[in-house]
Design a protein around this motif. Structure first.
Motif, PDB file in Angstrom:
ATOM      1  N   ILE A   1      -6.243   9.856  -3.769  1.00 61.76           N
ATOM      2  CA  ILE A   1      -5.809   8.485  -3.523  1.00 61.76           C
ATOM      3  C   ILE A   1      -7.071   7.667  -3.263  1.00 61.76           C
ATOM      4  O   ILE A   1      -7.842   7.979  -2.352  1.00 61.76           O
ATOM      5  CB  ILE A   1      -4.870   8.390  -2.310  1.00 61.76           C
ATOM      6  CG1 ILE A   1      -3.578   9.185  -2.550  1.00 61.76           C
ATOM      7  CG2 ILE A   1      -4.531   6.932  -2.003  1.00 61.76           C
ATOM      8  CD1 ILE A   1      -2.699   9.310  -1.317  1.00 61.76           C
TER       9      ILE A   1
ATOM     10  N   LEU B   1      -8.624   4.056  -2.238  1.00 62.43           N
ATOM     11  CA  LEU B   1      -8.404   2.736  -1.661  1.00 62.43           C
ATOM     12  C   LEU B   1      -9.672   1.924  -1.882  1.00 62.43           C
ATOM     13  O   LEU B   1     -10.711   2.220  -1.288  1.00 62.43           O
ATOM     14  CB  LEU B   1      -8.117   2.847  -0.164  1.00 62.43           C
ATOM     15  CG  LEU B   1      -6.933   3.711   0.265  1.00 62.43           C
ATOM     16  CD1 LEU B   1      -6.856   3.784   1.788  1.00 62.43           C
ATOM     17  CD2 LEU B   1      -5.641   3.173  -0.309  1.00 62.43           C
TER      18      LEU B   1
ATOM     19  N   ARG C   1       2.659  11.444   0.385  1.00 62.09           N
ATOM     20  CA  ARG C   1       1.772  12.400  -0.273  1.00 62.09           C
ATOM     21  C   ARG C   1       0.880  12.984   0.815  1.00 62.09           C
ATOM     22  O   ARG C   1      -0.068  12.338   1.246  1.00 62.09           O
ATOM     23  CB  ARG C   1       0.944  11.707  -1.359  1.00 62.09           C
ATOM     24  CG  ARG C   1       1.780  11.053  -2.453  1.00 62.09           C
ATOM     25  CD  ARG C   1       0.921  10.217  -3.376  1.00 62.09           C
ATOM     26  NE  ARG C   1      -0.038  11.030  -4.118  1.00 62.09           N
ATOM     27  CZ  ARG C   1      -0.991  10.527  -4.911  1.00 62.09           C
ATOM     28  NH1 ARG C   1      -1.107   9.208  -5.032  1.00 62.09           N
ATOM     29  NH2 ARG C   1      -1.807  11.316  -5.559  1.00 62.09           N
TER      30      ARG C   1
ATOM     31  N   THR D   1      -5.375  14.714  -1.495  1.00 65.60           N
ATOM     32  CA  THR D   1      -4.034  15.113  -1.080  1.00 65.60           C
ATOM     33  C   THR D   1      -3.928  16.635  -1.021  1.00 65.60           C
ATOM     34  O   THR D   1      -4.784  17.361  -1.519  1.00 65.60           O
ATOM     35  CB  THR D   1      -2.975  14.558  -2.051  1.00 65.60           C
ATOM     36  OG1 THR D   1      -3.186  15.135  -3.346  1.00 65.60           O
ATOM     37  CG2 THR D   1      -3.076  13.049  -2.163  1.00 65.60           C
TER      38      THR D   1
ATOM     39  N   HIS E   1       2.837  11.358   5.598  1.00 66.41           N
ATOM     40  CA  HIS E   1       2.769  10.468   4.451  1.00 66.41           C
ATOM     41  C   HIS E   1       3.606  11.018   3.301  1.00 66.41           C
ATOM     42  O   HIS E   1       3.924  12.217   3.250  1.00 66.41           O
ATOM     43  CB  HIS E   1       1.312  10.297   4.015  1.00 66.41           C
ATOM     44  CG  HIS E   1       0.463   9.630   5.052  1.00 66.41           C
ATOM     45  ND1 HIS E   1       0.680   8.336   5.475  1.00 66.41           N
ATOM     46  CD2 HIS E   1      -0.611  10.079   5.768  1.00 66.41           C
ATOM     47  CE1 HIS E   1      -0.214   8.018   6.387  1.00 66.41           C
ATOM     48  NE2 HIS E   1      -1.003   9.058   6.591  1.00 66.41           N
TER      49      HIS E   1
ATOM     50  N   GLU F   1       2.073   1.786  -3.477  1.00 67.44           N
ATOM     51  CA  GLU F   1       1.009   2.174  -4.410  1.00 67.44           C
ATOM     52  C   GLU F   1       0.434   3.557  -4.134  1.00 67.44           C
ATOM     53  O   GLU F   1       0.003   4.243  -5.064  1.00 67.44           O
ATOM     54  CB  GLU F   1      -0.118   1.148  -4.341  1.00 67.44           C
ATOM     55  CG  GLU F   1       0.255  -0.240  -4.852  1.00 67.44           C
ATOM     56  CD  GLU F   1      -0.821  -1.272  -4.592  1.00 67.44           C
ATOM     57  OE1 GLU F   1      -0.677  -2.407  -5.080  1.00 67.44           O
ATOM     58  OE2 GLU F   1      -1.804  -0.956  -3.887  1.00 67.44           O
ATOM     59  N   THR F   2       0.425   3.964  -2.869  1.00 70.61           N
ATOM     60  CA  THR F   2      -0.313   5.170  -2.494  1.00 70.61           C
ATOM     61  C   THR F   2       0.523   6.241  -1.800  1.00 70.61           C
ATOM     62  O   THR F   2       0.090   7.393  -1.696  1.00 70.61           O
ATOM     63  CB  THR F   2      -1.476   4.816  -1.552  1.00 70.61           C
ATOM     64  OG1 THR F   2      -0.932   4.332  -0.304  1.00 70.61           O
ATOM     65  CG2 THR F   2      -2.369   3.758  -2.166  1.00 70.61           C
TER      66      THR F   2
ATOM     67  N   LEU G   1       0.821  -1.210   0.000  1.00 70.52           N
ATOM     68  CA  LEU G   1       0.000   0.000   0.000  1.00 70.52           C
ATOM     69  C   LEU G   1       0.854   1.258   0.000  1.00 70.52           C
ATOM     70  O   LEU G   1       0.524   2.237  -0.672  1.00 70.52           O
ATOM     71  CB  LEU G   1      -0.932  -0.003   1.217  1.00 70.52           C
ATOM     72  CG  LEU G   1      -2.178  -0.863   1.109  1.00 70.52           C
ATOM     73  CD1 LEU G   1      -2.910  -0.890   2.439  1.00 70.52           C
ATOM     74  CD2 LEU G   1      -3.099  -0.362   0.020  1.00 70.52           C
TER      75      LEU G   1
END
Length: 238
Positions: free
Chosen positions: A219, A221, A166, A213, A164, A26-27, A23
């Motif tokens: 993003i 999920l 991002r 963001t 994070h 990917e994110t 994750l």
């Protein structure tokens, strides 16, 4: 009826650490160690989100623990479900006061349940306080449960400051299946109006969480809901 806030989403994965790293790749969402449960052989990592919400990334970590038959059935179901890929297991709201949580319990004919929470590698533990207590009334129907946190400084979304890759601005949307009227009755009209809900076809349950963001990007999920399987498990266990 009181207004409730988002508390957390639980994403079941096959391998806790590999799933969390996948994750992140990917994110750009980082996670911190959430700990493990003594009563149920699962552990989790925590992704803090805006608004004091978080994602629990959770997996079975002890495949051979000697546990009660009901826990063993849950462990087997969790393992078989996550072998097919990530699944949203639950989504949950937060009561702002203990009195609000007690009102939830009364409304559903349940009770406020305080249970041992996760045990962390640093030796610390915490307790969870939730209602109405009967998960067949909530998670098995794809609907949220309620939690209360006496000390928000120790809330999983706050206790470990995290940036994070991002930076996040807000939870932009929550994608769920099921009947909007049923969900509105469950959470109350004001909470229903306050949540950033998007409905999709199919059985009740969480399908996705959209995060905005800081630079205005998104993003998403997404995963299937584990609610139908939880309902079948609850029916077999009753």
């Amino acid at each position: 009826m009181a207004v409730y806030d988002l508390d957390h989403f639980t994403l079941g994965v096959r391998h806790l650490y590999a799933g969390a790293e996948r994750l992140r790749g990917e994110t750009g969402l980082r996670s911190h160690e959430g700990g493990w449960l003594d009563a149920v052989p699962t552990a989790h990592r925590t992704i803090p989100l805006p608004g004091d919400a978080y994602v629990n990334i959770e997996s079975v970590i002890d495949h051979h623990a000697d546990v009660a038959p009901g826990i063993d059935a849950f462990r087997t179901w969790f393992e078989q479900t996550t072998l097919l890929g990530d699944h949203w297991m639950t989504w949950n709201l937060r009561a702002r006061t203990r009195a609000d949580l007690e009102e939830v319990a009364r409304r559903f004919g349940g009770e406020v349940v305080t249970a041992p929470g996760a045990r962390r590698p640093d030796g610390s533990t915490w307790a969870t306080t939730m209602a109405p207590g009967n998960v067949a009334m909530t998670w098995g129907r794809g609907l949220p449960n309620w939690y209360f946190h006496e000390d928000m400084a120790q809330h999983p979304a706050r206790r470990v400051p995290m940036d994070h890759e991002r930076p996040l601005r807000e939870i932009g949307w929550i994608e769920v299946g099921g009947d909007p009227a049923e969900l509105e009755e469950h959470v109350g009209a004001e909470t229903f109006a306050a949540l950033p809900l998007r409905f999709v076809d199919g059985p009740a349950g969480l399908r996705g969480v959209g995060l905005t963001t800081a630079d205005g990007e998104e993003i998403a999920l997404r995963a299937p809901s584990g609610a139908p399987g939880l309902a079948e498990l609850a029916a077999r266990s009753s």
